[in-house]
Design a protein around this motif. Structure first.
Motif, PDB file in Angstrom:
ATOM      1  N   ARG A  79       0.802  -1.225   0.000  1.00 17.17           N
ATOM      2  CA  ARG A  79       0.000   0.000   0.000  1.00 17.17           C
ATOM      3  C   ARG A  79       0.838   1.280   0.000  1.00 17.17           C
ATOM      4  N   PRO A  80       1.943   1.371   0.770  1.00 17.54           N
ATOM      5  CA  PRO A  80       2.748   2.601   0.713  1.00 17.54           C
ATOM      6  C   PRO A  80       3.255   2.919  -0.693  1.00 17.54           C
ATOM      7  N   VAL A  81       3.584   1.885  -1.463  1.00 16.15           N
ATOM      8  CA  VAL A  81       4.023   2.100  -2.842  1.00 16.15           C
ATOM      9  C   VAL A  81       2.851   2.562  -3.706  1.00 16.15           C
ATOM     10  N   LEU A  82       1.722   1.882  -3.570  1.00 16.68           N
ATOM     11  CA  LEU A  82       0.544   2.243  -4.362  1.00 16.68           C
ATOM     12  C   LEU A  82       0.041   3.636  -4.002  1.00 16.68           C
ATOM     13  N   ASN A  83       0.218   4.037  -2.756  1.00 20.92           N
ATOM     14  CA  ASN A  83      -0.229   5.374  -2.334  1.00 20.92           C
ATOM     15  C   ASN A  83       0.551   6.484  -3.024  1.00 20.92           C
ATOM     16  N   VAL A  84       1.775   6.200  -3.431  1.00 22.30           N
ATOM     17  CA  VAL A  84       2.561   7.185  -4.182  1.00 22.30           C
ATOM     18  C   VAL A  84       2.010   7.329  -5.601  1.00 22.30           C
ATOM     19  N   LEU A  85       1.454   6.249  -6.112  1.00 27.86           N
ATOM     20  CA  LEU A  85       1.014   6.216  -7.507  1.00 27.86           C
ATOM     21  C   LEU A  85      -0.459   6.551  -7.695  1.00 27.86           C
ATOM     22  N   GLY A  86      -1.265   6.346  -6.660  1.00 26.70           N
ATOM     23  CA  GLY A  86      -2.705   6.513  -6.828  1.00 26.70           C
ATOM     24  C   GLY A  86      -3.385   7.202  -5.664  1.00 26.70           C
ATOM     25  N   LYS A  87      -4.608   7.627  -5.922  1.00 24.57           N
ATOM     26  CA  LYS A  87      -5.403   8.301  -4.900  1.00 24.57           C
ATOM     27  C   LYS A  87      -6.153   7.314  -4.029  1.00 24.57           C
ATOM     28  N   ASP A  88      -6.392   6.116  -4.536  1.00 25.95           N
ATOM     29  CA  ASP A  88      -7.176   5.141  -3.784  1.00 25.95           C
ATOM     30  C   ASP A  88      -6.819   3.740  -4.247  1.00 25.95           C
ATOM     31  N   THR A  89      -6.903   2.806  -3.321  1.00 31.15           N
ATOM     32  CA  THR A  89      -6.655   1.401  -3.620  1.00 31.15           C
ATOM     33  C   THR A  89      -7.780   0.597  -2.983  1.00 31.15           C
ATOM     34  N   ILE A  90      -8.472  -0.186  -3.809  1.00 30.97           N
ATOM     35  CA  ILE A  90      -9.621  -0.953  -3.328  1.00 30.97           C
ATOM     36  C   ILE A  90      -9.313  -2.439  -3.442  1.00 30.97           C
ATOM     37  N   HIS A  91      -9.441  -3.142  -2.324  1.00 32.95           N
ATOM     38  CA  HIS A  91      -9.267  -4.588  -2.332  1.00 32.95           C
ATOM     39  C   HIS A  91     -10.597  -5.204  -2.736  1.00 32.95           C
ATOM     40  N   VAL A  92     -10.633  -5.844  -3.907  1.00 31.52           N
ATOM     41  CA  VAL A  92     -11.912  -6.336  -4.434  1.00 31.52           C
ATOM     42  C   VAL A  92     -12.113  -7.834  -4.240  1.00 31.52           C
ATOM     43  N   GLY A  93     -11.070  -8.553  -3.808  1.00 35.60           N
ATOM     44  CA  GLY A  93     -11.267  -9.986  -3.578  1.00 35.60           C
ATOM     45  C   GLY A  93      -9.991 -10.787  -3.726  1.00 35.60           C
ATOM     46  N   ASP A  94     -10.151 -12.072  -4.002  1.00 37.27           N
ATOM     47  CA  ASP A  94      -9.025 -12.988  -4.134  1.00 37.27           C
ATOM     48  C   ASP A  94      -8.205 -12.687  -5.377  1.00 37.27           C
ATOM     49  N   LEU A  95      -7.076 -13.387  -5.505  1.00 38.31           N
ATOM     50  CA  LEU A  95      -6.174 -13.182  -6.629  1.00 38.31           C
ATOM     51  C   LEU A  95      -6.925 -13.318  -7.954  1.00 38.31           C
ATOM     52  N   GLY A  96      -6.736 -12.349  -8.835  1.00 37.46           N
ATOM     53  CA  GLY A  96      -7.425 -12.313 -10.116  1.00 37.46           C
ATOM     54  C   GLY A  96      -8.639 -11.412 -10.126  1.00 37.46           C
ATOM     55  N   SER A  97      -9.134 -11.072  -8.941  1.00 37.96           N
ATOM     56  CA  SER A  97     -10.355 -10.257  -8.857  1.00 37.96           C
ATOM     57  C   SER A  97     -10.157  -8.843  -9.374  1.00 37.96           C
ATOM     58  N   GLY A  98      -8.948  -8.321  -9.236  1.00 39.49           N
ATOM     59  CA  GLY A  98      -8.678  -6.978  -9.745  1.00 39.49           C
ATOM     60  C   GLY A  98      -8.856  -6.915 -11.252  1.00 39.49           C
ATOM     61  N   HIS A  99      -8.360  -7.937 -11.941  1.00 32.64           N
ATOM     62  CA  HIS A  99      -8.510  -7.984 -13.401  1.00 32.64           C
ATOM     63  C   HIS A  99      -9.978  -8.096 -13.794  1.00 32.64           C
ATOM     64  N   VAL A 100     -10.730  -8.890 -13.052  1.00 33.86           N
ATOM     65  CA  VAL A 100     -12.164  -9.031 -13.353  1.00 33.86           C
ATOM     66  C   VAL A 100     -12.868  -7.690 -13.170  1.00 33.86           C
ATOM     67  N   ALA A 101     -12.598  -7.018 -12.052  1.00 30.22           N
ATOM     68  CA  ALA A 101     -13.245  -5.738 -11.765  1.00 30.22           C
ATOM     69  C   ALA A 101     -12.919  -4.705 -12.843  1.00 30.22           C
ATOM     70  N   LYS A 102     -11.655  -4.616 -13.251  1.00 34.29           N
ATOM     71  CA  LYS A 102     -11.269  -3.639 -14.274  1.00 34.29           C
ATOM     72  C   LYS A 102     -11.940  -3.961 -15.605  1.00 34.29           C
ATOM     73  N   ALA A 103     -11.962  -5.248 -15.970  1.00 36.86           N
ATOM     74  CA  ALA A 103     -12.574  -5.638 -17.243  1.00 36.86           C
ATOM     75  C   ALA A 103     -14.062  -5.334 -17.265  1.00 36.86           C
ATOM     76  N   VAL A 104     -14.734  -5.585 -16.156  1.00 34.06           N
ATOM     77  CA  VAL A 104     -16.175  -5.317 -16.069  1.00 34.06           C
ATOM     78  C   VAL A 104     -16.450  -3.820 -16.187  1.00 34.06           C
ATOM     79  N   ILE A 105     -15.636  -3.015 -15.506  1.00 35.72           N
ATOM     80  CA  ILE A 105     -15.800  -1.560 -15.568  1.00 35.72           C
ATOM     81  C   ILE A 105     -15.631  -1.061 -17.002  1.00 35.72           C
ATOM     82  N   MET A 106     -14.607  -1.559 -17.678  1.00 39.70           N
ATOM     83  CA  MET A 106     -14.342  -1.065 -19.028  1.00 39.70           C
ATOM     84  C   MET A 106     -15.372  -1.569 -20.036  1.00 39.70           C
ATOM     85  N   MET A 107     -15.896  -2.777 -19.828  1.00 40.83           N
ATOM     86  CA  MET A 107     -16.979  -3.242 -20.683  1.00 40.83           C
ATOM     87  C   MET A 107     -18.208  -2.349 -20.510  1.00 40.83           C
TER      88      MET A 107
END
Length: 301
Positions: free
Chosen positions: A148-176
Motif C-alpha cells: 500500500r505505501p508504494v501504491l499510495n505514491v502512484l494513486g489516490k485510492d486502492t480498493i481490495h476487491v477480492g481474491d487473486l485475479g479479482s482486480g482484473h475481473v473488476a477492471k474488465a467489467v468496468i471497461m466493458m
C-alpha cells in the motif's frame, strides 16, 4: 520503502517511475525498448538488463507491460523474474491481463517463496502524472497492506476487491460497462437527431432522467460533443479491456450477448484506423454509420 523494480516503462510505467523517484524511492527499471529507459536513468533510476536482473535486487516488482502474454514472458519466461526473485519479494501486476494468467504465474512464484497481487488501475496519463490512479486489487490482504505505501505514491485510492485475479475481473467489467454505455449513448442520441430532435435537448433530458450515466453527463458532453477527444483512454486500450472481459465470460461458459456486439463495434472502429485515437471519437464513428452530421454541441434554439 521497498526496493522497487519496474518492468515496462512505456506511457504509464514511465510515469510510475517518475513519481516513485520523486518520492525518494530506489527504482530499477527494464523495458525491451532501451530508448524508453534512458530519460528515467538520467532522473536516477537504475538500469537493468533483463527482468531477472530487476528481480535480483528488488523486493517489490511492478509490471506494466503490453498484455497477458507479456506478463508471462517477463515473469516466467527466459531471463524472467522467476529466475532470480528473492524469497519474500512481491510482484504487483498492473498490466491489462487475465485472472487465469495471474493465477498461473502465482503458482510459479509461490515455489520461489514470493507472492503476487493483481492491481490494474483506472485513470489515464494525467491521473498517472498526478498520482491519482485508482488501483483495483486482487490477492491476500496482508500482501496488499505491504504494498500500500508504494501504491499510495502512484494513486489516490486502492480498493481490495477480492481474491487473486479479482482486480482484473473488476477492471474488465468496468471497461466493458464504459464501452457499452458510450456506444449506446451515441446510437440513441444519433437516432434522436436523425429523427429531427435537437441534440442539446436530447442530452439534457437524458441527464435529468433514468437514462443518465457518467458517460452522458461527462464523457459524451465534455469530450465527444465538444470534440476535445482527450479522455486519456485510447480506443485500442478500451478494446483490449473489452476482450479481457469477453475471455473471462467464455472461460466461465457465460453467454455475453451484449458484450459480443460491443466487441464487434470497437473492433470495427479499430480496423478503420481509430485504435490510437481517443475512445470518445467512437461517437462520431457511430453517428457517421447512421448518417448523422454536424457532430458537436449546437446552439440552443
Amino acid at each position: 520503502m521497498e526496493r522497487i523494480g519496474v518492468i515496462g516503462v512505456g506511457v504509464m510505467g514511465s510515469r510510475m517511475v517518475r513519481r516513485l523517484l520523486a518520492n525518494g524511492a530506489e527504482v530499477k527499471i527494464y523495458d525491451l525498448d532501451h530508448n524508453k529507459m534512458e530519460p528515467l536513468v538520467r532522473m536516477g533510476a537504475k538500469l537493468a538488463v533483463s527482468p531477472a536482473d530487476v528481480a535480483a535486487s528488488s523486493t517489490c516488482i511492478i509490471t506494466c507491460v503490453a498484455g497477458a502474454e507479456a506478463v508471462e514472458a517477463v515473469l516466467t519466461g527466459n531471463k524472467g523474474v522467476i529466475d532470480s526473485i528473492q524469497q519474500g519479494s512481491v510482484v504487483v501486476e498492473t498490466t491489462t491481463s487475465t485472472p487465469t494468467v495471474t493465477r498461473k504465474v502465482a503458482a510459479s512464484l509461490e515455489k520461489k517463496g514470493a507472492c503476487i497481487i493483481d492491481a490494474p488501475f483506472c485513470g489515464g496519463v494525467s491521473a498517472a502524472d498526478k498520482g491519482k490512479l485508482l488501483f483495483l486489487v486482487g490477492g491476500k490482504e496482508d500482501v496488499l497492506e505491504r504494498c500500500r505505501p508504494v501504491l499510495n505514491v502512484l494513486g489516490k485510492d486502492t480498493i481490495h476487491v477480492g481474491d487473486l485475479g479479482s482486480g482484473h475481473v473488476a477492471k474488465a467489467v468496468i471497461m466493458m460497462m464504459t464501452g457499452a454505455n458510450l456506444i449506446a449513448a451515441a446510437e440513441i442520441i444519433g437516432l434522436g437527431v436523425k429523427a429531427g430532435l435537437d441534440r442539446n435537448k436530447i442530452l439534457d433530458v437524458i441527464n435529468v432522467s433514468s437514462g443518465e450515466s457518467f458517460i452522458t453527463s461527462s464523457y459524451f458532453t465534455n469530450y465527444s460533443l465538444l470534440q476535445t477527444y482527450d479522455s486519456d483512454y485510447t480506443l485500442e486500450n478500451v478494446l483490449k479491456e473489452i476482450r479481457v472481459c469477453m475471455q473471462i465470460a467464455h472461460e466461465m461458459g457465460i453467454p455475453a450477448l451484449v458484450g459480443t456486439r460491443v466487441e464487434e463495434i470497437y473492433a470495427l472502429a479499430h480496423n478503420q484506423g481509430m485504435g490510437s485515437g481517443d475512445v470518445t471519437k467512437i461517437v462520431s464513428f457511430i453517428e457517421h454509420l447512421m448518417g448523422v452530421s454536424s457532430l458537436g454541441r449546437q446552439p440552443a434554439r
